[in-house]
Structures are given as structure tokens and as C-alpha cells.
Design a protein around this motif. Sequence first.
Motif, PDB file in Angstrom:
ATOM      1  N   VAL A   1     -37.226 -45.886 -54.544  1.00  0.00           N
ATOM      2  CA  VAL A   1     -36.171 -45.358 -53.761  1.00  0.00           C
ATOM      3  C   VAL A   1     -36.170 -45.801 -52.312  1.00  0.00           C
ATOM      4  CG1 VAL A   1     -34.972 -43.497 -52.743  1.00  0.00           C
ATOM      5  CG2 VAL A   1     -35.610 -43.371 -55.141  1.00  0.00           C
TER       6      VAL A   1
ATOM      7  N   THR B   1     -33.069 -45.873 -50.147  1.00  0.00           N
ATOM      8  CA  THR B   1     -32.073 -45.695 -49.618  1.00  0.00           C
ATOM      9  C   THR B   1     -31.725 -45.678 -47.947  1.00  0.00           C
ATOM     10  OG1 THR B   1     -32.433 -43.330 -50.000  1.00  0.00           O
ATOM     11  CG2 THR B   1     -30.936 -44.246 -51.355  1.00  0.00           C
TER      12      THR B   1
ATOM     13  N   TYR C   1     -31.457 -45.780 -57.150  1.00  0.00           N
ATOM     14  CA  TYR C   1     -31.090 -44.313 -56.644  1.00  0.00           C
ATOM     15  C   TYR C   1     -32.075 -43.465 -57.563  1.00  0.00           C
ATOM     16  CZ  TYR C   1     -26.763 -46.273 -54.378  1.00  0.00           C
ATOM     17  OH  TYR C   1     -25.909 -46.742 -53.683  1.00  0.00           O
ATOM     18  N   PRO C   2     -32.139 -42.205 -56.934  1.00  0.00           N
ATOM     19  CA  PRO C   2     -33.017 -41.210 -57.650  1.00  0.00           C
ATOM     20  C   PRO C   2     -32.390 -41.024 -59.112  1.00  0.00           C
ATOM     21  CG  PRO C   2     -32.636 -40.569 -55.378  1.00  0.00           C
ATOM     22  CD  PRO C   2     -31.876 -41.560 -55.527  1.00  0.00           C
ATOM     23  N   SER C   3     -31.091 -41.057 -58.926  1.00  0.00           N
ATOM     24  CA  SER C   3     -30.446 -40.739 -60.518  1.00  0.00           C
ATOM     25  C   SER C   3     -30.795 -41.860 -61.412  1.00  0.00           C
ATOM     26  CB  SER C   3     -28.942 -40.651 -60.193  1.00  0.00           C
ATOM     27  OG  SER C   3     -28.425 -41.886 -59.697  1.00  0.00           O
TER      28      SER C   3
ATOM     29  N   GLN D   1     -33.708 -43.421 -61.337  1.00  0.00           N
ATOM     30  CA  GLN D   1     -35.055 -43.081 -61.720  1.00  0.00           C
ATOM     31  C   GLN D   1     -35.029 -41.983 -62.825  1.00  0.00           C
ATOM     32  OE1 GLN D   1     -36.997 -42.176 -57.892  1.00  0.00           O
ATOM     33  NE2 GLN D   1     -38.110 -44.240 -58.194  1.00  0.00           N
TER      34      GLN D   1
ATOM     35  N   ASN E   1     -47.522 -42.309 -58.016  1.00  0.00           N
ATOM     36  CA  ASN E   1     -46.556 -42.607 -57.325  1.00  0.00           C
ATOM     37  C   ASN E   1     -47.383 -43.418 -55.935  1.00  0.00           C
ATOM     38  OD1 ASN E   1     -44.180 -43.291 -55.685  1.00  0.00           O
ATOM     39  ND2 ASN E   1     -44.247 -41.368 -54.583  1.00  0.00           N
TER      40      ASN E   1
ATOM     41  N   ASN F   1     -40.077 -42.318 -53.096  1.00  0.00           N
ATOM     42  CA  ASN F   1     -40.145 -42.000 -54.512  1.00  0.00           C
ATOM     43  C   ASN F   1     -40.426 -40.546 -54.428  1.00  0.00           C
ATOM     44  OD1 ASN F   1     -39.524 -44.638 -55.381  1.00  0.00           O
ATOM     45  ND2 ASN F   1     -41.509 -44.610 -56.095  1.00  0.00           N
ATOM     46  N   ASN F   2     -39.292 -39.451 -54.731  1.00  0.00           N
ATOM     47  CA  ASN F   2     -39.780 -37.952 -54.796  1.00  0.00           C
ATOM     48  C   ASN F   2     -39.341 -37.459 -56.310  1.00  0.00           C
ATOM     49  OD1 ASN F   2     -39.886 -35.277 -54.359  1.00  0.00           O
ATOM     50  ND2 ASN F   2     -37.980 -35.291 -53.139  1.00  0.00           N
ATOM     51  N   PHE F   3     -40.473 -37.420 -57.123  1.00  0.00           N
ATOM     52  CA  PHE F   3     -40.517 -37.272 -58.430  1.00  0.00           C
ATOM     53  C   PHE F   3     -40.507 -35.561 -58.787  1.00  0.00           C
ATOM     54  CE2 PHE F   3     -42.555 -41.375 -58.678  1.00  0.00           C
ATOM     55  CZ  PHE F   3     -41.460 -42.129 -59.225  1.00  0.00           C
TER      56      PHE F   3
ATOM     57  N   LEU G   1     -37.162 -34.319 -60.416  1.00  0.00           N
ATOM     58  CA  LEU G   1     -36.984 -35.143 -61.665  1.00  0.00           C
ATOM     59  C   LEU G   1     -37.797 -34.292 -62.718  1.00  0.00           C
ATOM     60  CD1 LEU G   1     -36.948 -38.988 -60.584  1.00  0.00           C
ATOM     61  CD2 LEU G   1     -35.093 -37.082 -60.072  1.00  0.00           C
TER      62      LEU G   1
END
Length: 255
Positions: free
Chosen positions: A73, A75, A87-89, A91, A114, A119-121, A124
Motif C-alpha cells: 500500500v 497511497t 489498494y488495501p481492498s 490486498q 510484513n 501495509n496494515n493487515f 484484513l
Amino acid sequence: MRPYLLAESSWKDVKGEKTQVVVLPWGATEAHNYHLPYATDNYQIEAIAAEAGKQAWEAGVKVKVLPNIPFGVNTGQADIKLDINLYPSTQLAILSDIIEVLNRQGIYKIILLNGHGGNNFKPLLRELGLKYPKMLLVMTNFFQTVDKNAFFEEQGDHADEMETSLMMHLQPDLVLPLEQAGSGKENKSRIAGIREGWAWAERQWTMVSEDTGIGNPYKATAEKGKKFFKAVSQKVGELIKDVAEVDIENRYEFE
Ligand SMILES: [Zn+2]
């Protein structure tokens, strides 16, 4: 041939093996000040995953490290040339497909390793955890596994002393001489809450840093990188072993 890396394994090895846990490294492709390569996060996370996988394998764990996903990510860096953004979506879609494969095949443990701050998992994994209740979904940010203050003189978070030291150790041929690096100076927000760290807004990278770096790289050495790499890999190796050995249905301690 390293049997703990899926990329180097053949069907002959994999077919009959009872894989206990899968590790998915996830990096990014982005500018790292003037002196480090775009794939810095990928080199770092692939090396840590391989070393940690090796240690776990040698301790008897049937682990498979998947190939790294090289885009993250980005952005906040839309105007930095050739920083490649997922995009996070997107991922979520990639992760969902991978977890579906594992779940269908009865491999119920995955560790997301990570390598990139954008990246924020967690959100998700919250969503996928509800959809795949049999799975144990674990993540770690390699840069938070040990106390960086114990290894480095100055803190930063992008192309800083830590990342520069790591790359001097792992890929010295790809690190330009430090006199070519920018200072990694971070322009602070005019909003007090953000400056103090208790409020957040995505950083607009070109406003925050002139050279794309955040954190002074000048005190980096390969020796510091080597020590840090060793400590991080060992921690991640222990995590792989712990996750492999835990009984998912009985993973909390009761008095
Ligand atoms: Zn990085």
C-alpha cells in the motif's frame, strides 16, 4: 534447494509432506531516499523469512515460506515516480484467495510477515478470520519484533539507519555511498495531535520529505545490520515454531 521455501520445492517434496504452517512475506516497491533500491522492503523481508524459516525447519517444523508479494500500500506516495500502489481492498482480495487455498487443503496456520509500514493487515485478518473460523491467522511487522533502540542510534521509519544498515548487510552491492544519500529529514505536521503522535492522517510524502527518506541514514553500518538481522530472524523463527506447535482449539492458557 531450501526445503522450507516453496519457490525452491518440487511436487515430489511437497506432495506427501504434512505442512504445519505457511509464512507469507509481503513487501513493497518504492523509492528509499537516494541511496537504497526500490525493492529494499522486498530484499529485507525475503531474507528474514528465509532465515527464520530455516531456523524453524531445523527445529523440526514443517514450514513453507511462500514467495514474497512485492507490491504494498503506497497511497500516500502517489506522486513519487514508480512507487507501485496496491489498494488495501486489493490486498484483501489477494489474501482472501491465498487463505481460501490453505483452508481448503487443511493447512490452517498462516503467518503474514510484513516488511512495509503502509501495509496494515490487522483489519484484513479480522475480516478473513470471521470467514475462515478454522484458520489461525497471525501477522507481525518485522520492524517491531525487537527494540530498535538497542541496535541503532537514531530512529526513523523509512530508508533510515535501520533499513540502510540492513541493506548494507544483505545487499551491499545495491547500496550507494552514503554521501549520496539525503538527510532523511521529516517535515513535521502543523497539527499538534499529529505531531505528538496521538492523531493520524496519511502522510503526503512529497510534503513530508524531500529525498523520500524519513530518518537519518548516515550512522548506518553493515555490522549494525547484521546484528539486527540476526535478532529479528531469531524472533520470527521462534514465532513460526510457536504457531506450528500450538493446538488451535486450545491456544489459550487457563488457570
Ligand atoms: Zn522500507
